[in-house]
Motif scaffolding. Sequence first.
Motif, PDB file in Angstrom:
ATOM      1  N   GLU A 198       9.096   3.661  -8.240  1.00 52.64           N
ATOM      2  CA  GLU A 198       8.517   5.029  -8.373  1.00 52.64           C
ATOM      3  C   GLU A 198       7.160   5.042  -8.121  1.00 52.64           C
ATOM      4  OE1 GLU A 198       8.970   8.819 -11.146  1.00 52.64           O
ATOM      5  OE2 GLU A 198      10.474   7.119 -11.032  1.00 52.64           O
ATOM      6  N   GLY A 199       6.431   5.837  -7.459  1.00 53.28           N
ATOM      7  CA  GLY A 199       5.104   5.975  -7.351  1.00 53.28           C
ATOM      8  C   GLY A 199       4.297   5.168  -6.460  1.00 53.28           C
ATOM      9  N   THR A 200       4.918   4.126  -5.663  1.00 56.24           N
ATOM     10  CA  THR A 200       4.378   3.098  -4.877  1.00 56.24           C
ATOM     11  C   THR A 200       4.237   3.504  -3.437  1.00 56.24           C
ATOM     12  OG1 THR A 200       6.499   1.635  -4.814  1.00 56.24           O
ATOM     13  CG2 THR A 200       4.893   1.257  -6.750  1.00 56.24           C
ATOM     14  N   HIS A 201       4.948   4.584  -3.149  1.00 56.60           N
ATOM     15  CA  HIS A 201       4.808   4.747  -1.610  1.00 56.60           C
ATOM     16  C   HIS A 201       4.773   6.383  -1.516  1.00 56.60           C
ATOM     17  CE1 HIS A 201       5.816   5.055   2.496  1.00 56.60           C
ATOM     18  NE2 HIS A 201       5.393   3.666   2.680  1.00 56.60           N
ATOM     19  N   SER A 202       4.144   6.756  -0.455  1.00 57.11           N
ATOM     20  CA  SER A 202       3.944   8.352  -0.373  1.00 57.11           C
ATOM     21  C   SER A 202       5.118   8.983  -0.002  1.00 57.11           C
ATOM     22  CB  SER A 202       2.564   8.539   0.689  1.00 57.11           C
ATOM     23  OG  SER A 202       3.084   7.772   1.977  1.00 57.11           O
ATOM     24  N   THR A 203       6.241   8.267   0.864  1.00 53.75           N
ATOM     25  CA  THR A 203       7.324   8.852   1.233  1.00 53.75           C
ATOM     26  C   THR A 203       8.642   8.180   0.582  1.00 53.75           C
ATOM     27  OG1 THR A 203       7.420   7.488   3.462  1.00 53.75           O
ATOM     28  CG2 THR A 203       6.274   9.734   3.417  1.00 53.75           C
ATOM     29  N   GLU A 204       8.712   7.652  -0.511  1.00 49.59           N
ATOM     30  CA  GLU A 204       9.788   6.829  -1.192  1.00 49.59           C
ATOM     31  C   GLU A 204      10.997   7.561  -1.014  1.00 49.59           C
ATOM     32  OE1 GLU A 204       9.188   7.348  -5.938  1.00 49.59           O
ATOM     33  OE2 GLU A 204       7.481   6.733  -4.927  1.00 49.59           O
ATOM     34  N   GLU A 205      11.090   8.886  -1.236  1.00 53.35           N
ATOM     35  CA  GLU A 205      12.477   9.428  -1.321  1.00 53.35           C
ATOM     36  C   GLU A 205      13.055   9.284  -0.106  1.00 53.35           C
ATOM     37  OE1 GLU A 205      12.832  13.350  -3.181  1.00 53.35           O
ATOM     38  OE2 GLU A 205      11.352  12.883  -4.685  1.00 53.35           O
ATOM     39  N   ASP A 206      12.454   9.550   0.956  1.00 55.76           N
ATOM     40  CA  ASP A 206      12.997   9.588   2.401  1.00 55.76           C
ATOM     41  C   ASP A 206      13.300   8.135   2.795  1.00 55.76           C
ATOM     42  OD1 ASP A 206      12.611  12.020   2.616  1.00 55.76           O
ATOM     43  OD2 ASP A 206      10.528  11.880   3.959  1.00 55.76           O
ATOM     44  N   ILE A 207      12.431   7.225   2.463  1.00 53.72           N
ATOM     45  CA  ILE A 207      12.665   5.678   2.616  1.00 53.72           C
ATOM     46  C   ILE A 207      13.921   5.262   1.919  1.00 53.72           C
ATOM     47  CG2 ILE A 207      11.836   3.440   2.381  1.00 53.72           C
ATOM     48  CD1 ILE A 207       9.098   4.562   3.273  1.00 53.72           C
ATOM     49  N   ASN A 208      14.104   5.594   0.777  1.00 50.11           N
ATOM     50  CA  ASN A 208      15.154   5.330  -0.202  1.00 50.11           C
ATOM     51  C   ASN A 208      16.583   5.774   0.422  1.00 50.11           C
ATOM     52  OD1 ASN A 208      13.405   3.763  -2.241  1.00 50.11           O
ATOM     53  ND2 ASN A 208      13.322   5.854  -3.605  1.00 50.11           N
ATOM     54  N   LYS A 209      16.502   7.022   0.905  1.00 50.13           N
ATOM     55  CA  LYS A 209      17.806   7.257   1.527  1.00 50.13           C
ATOM     56  C   LYS A 209      18.196   6.711   2.818  1.00 50.13           C
ATOM     57  CE  LYS A 209      17.291  12.114  -0.008  1.00 50.13           C
ATOM     58  NZ  LYS A 209      16.754  13.606   0.473  1.00 50.13           N
ATOM     59  N   VAL A 269       0.940  -1.251  -0.014  1.00 46.87           N
ATOM     60  CA  VAL A 269       0.055   0.135  -0.076  1.00 46.87           C
ATOM     61  C   VAL A 269       0.820   1.299  -0.029  1.00 46.87           C
ATOM     62  CG1 VAL A 269      -1.888  -1.143   1.099  1.00 46.87           C
ATOM     63  CG2 VAL A 269      -0.343  -0.175   2.481  1.00 46.87           C
ATOM     64  N   PRO A 270       0.508   2.072  -0.636  1.00 47.26           N
ATOM     65  CA  PRO A 270       1.106   3.729  -0.431  1.00 47.26           C
ATOM     66  C   PRO A 270       1.627   4.217   0.695  1.00 47.26           C
ATOM     67  CG  PRO A 270      -0.628   3.947  -2.023  1.00 47.26           C
ATOM     68  CD  PRO A 270      -0.948   2.625  -1.193  1.00 47.26           C
ATOM     69  N   HIS A 271       0.884   3.892   1.822  1.00 46.79           N
ATOM     70  CA  HIS A 271       1.277   4.487   3.043  1.00 46.79           C
ATOM     71  C   HIS A 271       1.858   3.227   3.984  1.00 46.79           C
ATOM     72  CE1 HIS A 271      -2.875   3.086   3.082  1.00 46.79           C
ATOM     73  NE2 HIS A 271      -2.615   2.705   4.232  1.00 46.79           N
ATOM     74  N   CYS A 272       2.627   2.101   3.270  1.00 49.23           N
ATOM     75  CA  CYS A 272       3.059   1.131   4.291  1.00 49.23           C
ATOM     76  C   CYS A 272       3.963   1.537   5.218  1.00 49.23           C
ATOM     77  CB  CYS A 272       3.564   0.142   3.124  1.00 49.23           C
ATOM     78  SG  CYS A 272       4.381  -1.191   4.109  1.00 49.23           S
ATOM     79  N   SER A 273       3.623   1.328   6.453  1.00 48.45           N
ATOM     80  CA  SER A 273       4.599   1.805   7.615  1.00 48.45           C
ATOM     81  C   SER A 273       5.763   0.905   7.730  1.00 48.45           C
ATOM     82  CB  SER A 273       3.816   1.635   8.911  1.00 48.45           C
ATOM     83  OG  SER A 273       3.395   0.489   9.151  1.00 48.45           O
ATOM     84  N   LEU A 274       5.793  -0.125   7.175  1.00 48.75           N
ATOM     85  CA  LEU A 274       6.926  -1.061   7.303  1.00 48.75           C
ATOM     86  C   LEU A 274       7.865  -1.252   6.040  1.00 48.75           C
ATOM     87  CD1 LEU A 274       4.916  -3.895   8.974  1.00 48.75           C
ATOM     88  CD2 LEU A 274       6.567  -2.320  10.185  1.00 48.75           C
ATOM     89  N   ALA A 275       7.569  -0.228   5.142  1.00 46.68           N
ATOM     90  CA  ALA A 275       8.471  -0.307   3.733  1.00 46.68           C
ATOM     91  C   ALA A 275       9.913  -0.305   4.188  1.00 46.68           C
ATOM     92  CB  ALA A 275       8.262   1.047   2.899  1.00 46.68           C
ATOM     93  N   THR A 276      10.408   0.712   5.274  1.00 43.96           N
ATOM     94  CA  THR A 276      11.817   0.778   5.504  1.00 43.96           C
ATOM     95  C   THR A 276      12.253  -0.412   6.158  1.00 43.96           C
ATOM     96  OG1 THR A 276      11.257   3.152   6.140  1.00 43.96           O
ATOM     97  CG2 THR A 276      13.399   2.127   6.972  1.00 43.96           C
ATOM     98  N   LEU A 277      11.412  -1.210   7.059  1.00 41.74           N
ATOM     99  CA  LEU A 277      11.783  -2.658   7.816  1.00 41.74           C
ATOM    100  C   LEU A 277      12.022  -3.475   6.336  1.00 41.74           C
ATOM    101  CD1 LEU A 277      12.287  -4.421  10.002  1.00 41.74           C
ATOM    102  CD2 LEU A 277       9.968  -4.561  10.147  1.00 41.74           C
TER     103      LEU A 277
END
Length: 161
Positions: free
Chosen positions: A120-131, A87-95
């Motif tokens: 790209e385009g699959t998460h609301s905070t993808e840039e922050d998580i990618n870093k 989901v675009p707001h997945c809270s566990l993407a970083t994990l």
Amino acid sequence: MEVAFSLVSLTVTKVLQFSGLVGSRNVLKTKKMEEKALEVYDVIRSIRDPEKPNTLEELDVVTEKCVEVQELGEDEYLIIIKFSPTVPHCSLATLIGLCLQVKLQRCLPFKHKLEIYISEGTHSTEEDINKQINDKERVAAAMENPNLREIVEQCVTEPDD
């Protein structure tokens, strides 16, 4: 003189292409990269989702197409993974990114550099998580946290281990 050199160079290139010498080398290199990508995918497909009983493969978080391998040098590769949270707001993407990092660092038998991104385009905070997931210091600090380390271990450990 410059024109003559260009013509000779073009002629040699065409002869090599028609003879199959240049083309077959590129085909072999492409096949080798595809094989490495499948090897990487086989490592990550069994990682379990932190909150569901499914694997990342079963949830389509990772697919064969999300793995790209490029040759950096002799027996050294750049691995690029682009995963898609459910989901675009997945809270566990970083994990999930951390689990990908840990499992690949442990399991790949060849020298590599690793880049992990959210598609790209699959998460609301993808840039922050990618870093975060590509910052070695943050990854090391996260793995020092006993609670986080335990969750990662549960996700990356194979069922038969």
